[in-house]
Enzyme design. Structure first.
Site, mmCIF file in Angstrom:
data_model
loop_
_atom_site.group_PDB
_atom_site.id
_atom_site.type_symbol
_atom_site.label_atom_id
_atom_site.label_comp_id
_atom_site.label_asym_id
_atom_site.label_seq_id
_atom_site.Cartn_x
_atom_site.Cartn_y
_atom_site.Cartn_z
ATOM 1 N N SER A 129 -35.040 -33.835 -10.917
ATOM 2 C CA SER A 129 -34.685 -34.257 -9.561
ATOM 3 C C SER A 129 -34.127 -33.070 -8.798
ATOM 4 O O SER A 129 -33.455 -32.206 -9.383
ATOM 5 C CB SER A 129 -33.632 -35.370 -9.598
ATOM 6 O OG SER A 129 -33.178 -35.684 -8.285
ATOM 7 N N TYR A 142 -25.600 -38.533 -12.335
ATOM 8 C CA TYR A 142 -27.057 -38.449 -12.246
ATOM 9 C C TYR A 142 -27.490 -36.994 -12.088
ATOM 10 O O TYR A 142 -28.398 -36.518 -12.785
ATOM 11 C CB TYR A 142 -27.562 -39.282 -11.066
ATOM 12 C CG TYR A 142 -29.062 -39.237 -10.893
ATOM 13 C CD1 TYR A 142 -29.899 -39.948 -11.753
ATOM 14 C CD2 TYR A 142 -29.653 -38.471 -9.894
ATOM 15 C CE1 TYR A 142 -31.282 -39.905 -11.612
ATOM 16 C CE2 TYR A 142 -31.025 -38.416 -9.741
ATOM 17 C CZ TYR A 142 -31.834 -39.136 -10.603
ATOM 18 O OH TYR A 142 -33.210 -39.074 -10.472
#
Length: 267
Positions: A129, A142
């Protein structure tokens, strides 16, 4: 012969879009789901796999190899999100996300490497990501899981190169998928000092996903990587500002970059 591709988390979102695109391009595609029997009319084959269960991983990989006699490409796409302040988020929930996004991906790589080594060829694509390049407020855990997978990829890439195996990262930005529904959201505690800012940022995150890009963009990017004989170490897929944010972090002083993020997240 058509290449055989295994996509973890292939039942929905980016994984499904990538699998459908590659199927149309003539690849033999297997996706994974924890409960494939509950999914009807899927555009490609699904096998049962839970990235938190090593026996499940081994069984799924063996099933694909037994059916096709080889495994050319692994797309490590399965993952989960988590939101919340570091202080309010239960550490047990943090560990679950690390188990899925980092250790789960590592265990799937471990499962496919013997076959790829025997073939003297293979490609592993780890879906990370753009958030993994920076510590984002209320998404810190995350970001940490995806950043850790980026670093692990850099290491394993060098370890397996002599066996004819390539490993790369693809870091997507925000795409219009159902990822928000699968996140662990730390509750908005009434007595939390982060209550108002966390709620504002939850709304902002959901808006980013809802207005995100078409997952077909990720599918196209991954197809191009598979067609590349010597892939790069890192790829980023997203809009200009998402990718440019990584460049800014490299060139700006730390506190200046931090101030930009705080202004963006209204902190």
């Amino acid at each position: 012969m058509s290449k055989v591709v295994l996509i973890t988390g292939g039942s929905s979102g980016i994984g499904k879009s990538v699998g459908e695109f590659l199927s149309k391009k003539g690849f033999i595609v297997y996706g994974t789901s924890r409960k494939p029997q509950n999914i009807e009319n899927h555009p490609f084959k699904l096998v049962a796999l839970d990235v938190n269960d090593i026996e499940s991983i081994s069984k799924a990989v063996s099933e694909v190899i037994k059916s096709e006699g080889k495994l050319d490409v692994l797309i490590n796409n399965a993952g989960m999100g988590i939101t919340g302040s570091i202080e309010d988020t239960p550490t047990t929930e943090m560990r679950k996300v690390f188990d899925t996004n980092l250790f789960g991906a590592i265990d799937v790589m471990k499962a496919v490497l013997p076959q790829m080594r025997a073939q003297k060829s293979g490609l592993i694509i780890n879906v990370t990501s753009i958030a993994g390049y920076m510590g984002l407020p209320f998404r810190g855990i995350y970001s940490a899981t995806k950043g850790a997978l980026e670093i692990v990829t850099e290491a394993i890439r060098m370890e397996v190169k002599s066996f004819g195996i390539e490993v790369t990262n693809v870091a997507p930005g925000d795409f219009a998928t159902n990822i928000a529904s699968g996140r662990y959201h730390t509750p908005i505690f009434e007595d939390s000092p982060y209550k108002e800012k966390y709620q504002e940022n939850l709304n902002l995150m959901d808006a980013h996903v809802d207005s995100g890009g078409d997952p077909l963009e990720m599918a196209t990017a991954i197809y191009k990587i598979i067609q590349t004989p010597k892939p790069k170490i890192h790829y980023k897929v997203g809009d200009f500002m998402q990718k440019f944010s990584i460049v800014l972090k490299k060139i700006l002083p730390d506190k200046v970059y931090e101030k930009l993020l705080m202004n963006h997240y209204k902190l």
